[in-house]
Structure formats: structure tokens, C-alpha cells
Design a protein around this motif. Sequence first.
Motif, short mmCIF file in Angstrom:
data_model
loop_
_atom_site.label_atom_id
_atom_site.label_comp_id
_atom_site.label_asym_id
_atom_site.label_seq_id
_atom_site.Cartn_x
_atom_site.Cartn_y
_atom_site.Cartn_z
N LYS A 1 -48.07 22.45 23.31
CA LYS A 1 -48.66 23.52 24.13
C LYS A 1 -48.10 24.88 23.71
O LYS A 1 -48.85 25.85 23.56
CB LYS A 1 -48.37 23.27 25.61
N ALA A 2 -46.79 24.95 23.52
CA ALA A 2 -46.17 26.21 23.10
C ALA A 2 -46.66 26.61 21.72
O ALA A 2 -46.89 27.81 21.45
CB ALA A 2 -44.65 26.07 23.11
N ALA A 3 -46.83 25.65 20.82
CA ALA A 3 -47.30 25.94 19.47
C ALA A 3 -48.74 26.44 19.49
O ALA A 3 -49.10 27.39 18.76
CB ALA A 3 -47.18 24.70 18.60
N ASP B 1 -51.05 15.86 17.46
CA ASP B 1 -50.34 15.01 18.42
C ASP B 1 -50.07 13.64 17.83
O ASP B 1 -50.51 13.32 16.72
CB ASP B 1 -51.12 14.91 19.74
N GLY B 2 -49.34 12.81 18.56
CA GLY B 2 -48.86 11.55 18.01
C GLY B 2 -49.79 10.37 18.17
O GLY B 2 -49.48 9.27 17.68
N LEU B 3 -50.94 10.55 18.81
CA LEU B 3 -51.82 9.42 19.06
C LEU B 3 -52.39 8.84 17.77
O LEU B 3 -52.46 7.62 17.59
CB LEU B 3 -52.95 9.82 20.01
N PRO C 1 -47.07 12.66 27.10
CA PRO C 1 -48.50 12.96 27.01
C PRO C 1 -48.90 13.37 25.58
O PRO C 1 -48.04 13.67 24.76
CB PRO C 1 -48.65 14.15 27.95
N ARG C 2 -50.21 13.41 25.36
CA ARG C 2 -50.69 13.85 24.05
C ARG C 2 -50.33 15.31 23.81
O ARG C 2 -49.87 15.67 22.74
CB ARG C 2 -52.21 13.69 23.95
N GLN C 3 -50.57 16.14 24.82
CA GLN C 3 -50.22 17.56 24.69
C GLN C 3 -48.81 17.75 25.25
O GLN C 3 -48.62 18.04 26.42
CB GLN C 3 -51.23 18.42 25.45
N ALA D 1 -55.75 9.93 29.63
CA ALA D 1 -56.36 10.88 30.55
C ALA D 1 -56.36 10.34 31.98
O ALA D 1 -56.09 11.07 32.94
CB ALA D 1 -57.77 11.22 30.10
N ARG D 2 -56.64 9.03 32.12
CA ARG D 2 -56.65 8.42 33.45
C ARG D 2 -55.27 8.50 34.11
O ARG D 2 -55.16 8.55 35.33
CB ARG D 2 -57.09 6.96 33.36
N HIS D 3 -54.24 8.50 33.31
CA HIS D 3 -52.88 8.54 33.83
C HIS D 3 -52.29 9.95 33.80
O HIS D 3 -51.08 10.13 33.96
CB HIS D 3 -51.97 7.59 33.04
N GLY D 4 -53.14 10.96 33.61
CA GLY D 4 -52.69 12.34 33.62
C GLY D 4 -51.79 12.69 32.46
O GLY D 4 -50.95 13.60 32.56
N LEU D 5 -51.96 11.99 31.31
CA LEU D 5 -51.09 12.21 30.16
C LEU D 5 -51.85 12.81 28.97
O LEU D 5 -51.43 12.69 27.83
CB LEU D 5 -50.44 10.89 29.73
N SER D 6 -52.96 13.45 29.26
CA SER D 6 -53.74 14.07 28.18
C SER D 6 -53.21 15.46 27.86
O SER D 6 -53.52 16.00 26.83
CB SER D 6 -55.21 14.13 28.56
#
Length: 302
Positions: free
Chosen positions: A250-252, A261-263, A243-245, A297-302
Motif C-alpha cells: 500500500k505504501a509503495a 503481491d505474493g499470491l 493480506p494481498r495488499q 476477499a471473503r475473509h477481508g484479506l484482499s
Amino acid sequence: MGGASGPSAAPLLGKTEGDGVTIDGRTRLAGVIGWPVDHSRSPMLHNHWCRVHQVNGAYVPLPVKPGQLEMALKGLAAAGFRGVNVTIPHKEEAFRLCDELTETARRAGAANTLRFVEGRVIGDCTDGTGFCDNLLAHGVRLEGRALILGAGGAARAVAAALQDRGCEVFISNRTASRAEALVQALGAGTVLDWTDWPSRLGEMNLLVNATSLGMGGRDDTAWSSLLQKGQEGLSVADIVYTPRQTPLLKAAQERGFRTVDGLGMLICQARAGFQEWFGVLPEADEASFDILAQDLARHGLS
């Protein structure tokens, strides 16, 4: 596929249409090779650019098992492909298989963007430039000390690019010999033991995850405790975008560090390959970013 039926209908000879893309005998072909490759959003990005720039082109995912890369490259070149991107785990092997390399690829010791020209494979590495362009777009200054986790193809490209921009580079990898080989190949840099890097984080300006840790949202690393020594002003970047996050980011964020993020790296590194294969240099614009972000986001990877 569409079209009317019956004797009066004009046949679609060798042509398929859908989603605004036309594929026929003149279509320029490119793709991305990986194992697995289903996580890649490169096909979505490149096909978006084909539509925007009205290019008769198509970019497809190509799952190729380890050990079969050489055969795949020969077959794709023979089939008329213009070239391919190469992702995990093939980047370093792709480097060895190239007939010709750009200076950037030689410096990185890896190739992620290949062109097929008259039976020859020409390799370039756009990961490092794409990574740095993405950092700059997020307001990260390329200076000071950068700690890179990983020693694979992407790590090599990122390390070389950061060094070329004046950063002092530190490398940490679970297999220390690979980190040592990377530093030797770069001609500069410092190796940190995998168990020691968290205690040295306070000396760093930038932390980069160039491993596959966190891909698919796997939360199997205690990032929060590993980041304890980080100081104010630390930037944390992850090349993973699915995912992006990621758990690391998240920890950072919880510790108040700037995160990238890598996008954006995916988009920035893709531009040069698209120009080589399809003849247009696309922009890393908001529309390109949004189409990928919305899909994640549609695939729950945001």
C-alpha cells in the motif's frame, strides 16, 4: 458425508465425499506443514487442482510445532503421504532433515517441497523459481540491483534465484549475522545494516519483503517513511499474501512504484510439488488465481 440409510444402502467403506472430492484407500495424500498453518491457502489451491484434473488426491494443513518436525516427517511418510510443503518456521530445518536434496535446494539452502520415497525424504526448493515467474508475469524485468529484507528460508531461495538470473543482490536483516551467513552461503551479495537500507533504496531496482512483516495485516512498520529514497522505476514485491495488499505494498503504491503481491508466487511455486505428488503439472491460470483471490476477499484479506 452423504448416502442413503437403511438395509438397502451400500456402505461407504473407507470413503468420504464432499465438495467434489472423494477420499478412499487409494487417495494420494500431501499437505503443508507450518506453525501456524491456518493462514495457508495451499490446501485450497491443491484441492482445486485435484478436482480440475480429476485426481484422487487430497492436500491437508498440518500444524506442527517447532521442534517436532523430524517426528512429523517420519510419521507422515509412514502413514503413506506422498510428500509435503514446508512453510514458516520449518524451511531451514527441513533442509537439514532431508536425506537427498535437489541442486536448487542446495543452492537456496532451504527446502519447501518434500517427497517421501521408500522411507527417504527428498527436498526441493520451488520458492525462488515461483517468485521469479510471478515477477515476470507482472512485467518486472529481472535485472539490476535487488534488495531483499530477511534472511530466512524464503529469503535464501529468492536471493539465489535472483542471483542466478543476473541480479546483484543486497541482503538486510534485523539480525545482521544471519544476513552475513546468507551472503557467505550464496558466495556473493552485499549485507546492508537494517537501519541503513532505507538510505540505499535509491540505488535499487527491486525491493523484496521476504519476512513475515505485514502478515495478517499487521501495520507495525513505518513503510511510507522507509520508502522515501526509492526512485522512479522501483518495483516492490512482498512474499506475504495474507493480506494481498500488505502495508508495504500500500505504501509503495502511494509512492507510484510497481507492486507485486505474493499470491502469484504461491501459485507458481506450487506447480512442481503438485506434479510430484499427484502426477499432473497444473497451470498457473486465471481460475487458480481467482479461487484464492475470492477466498481472501471473503475473509477481508484482499
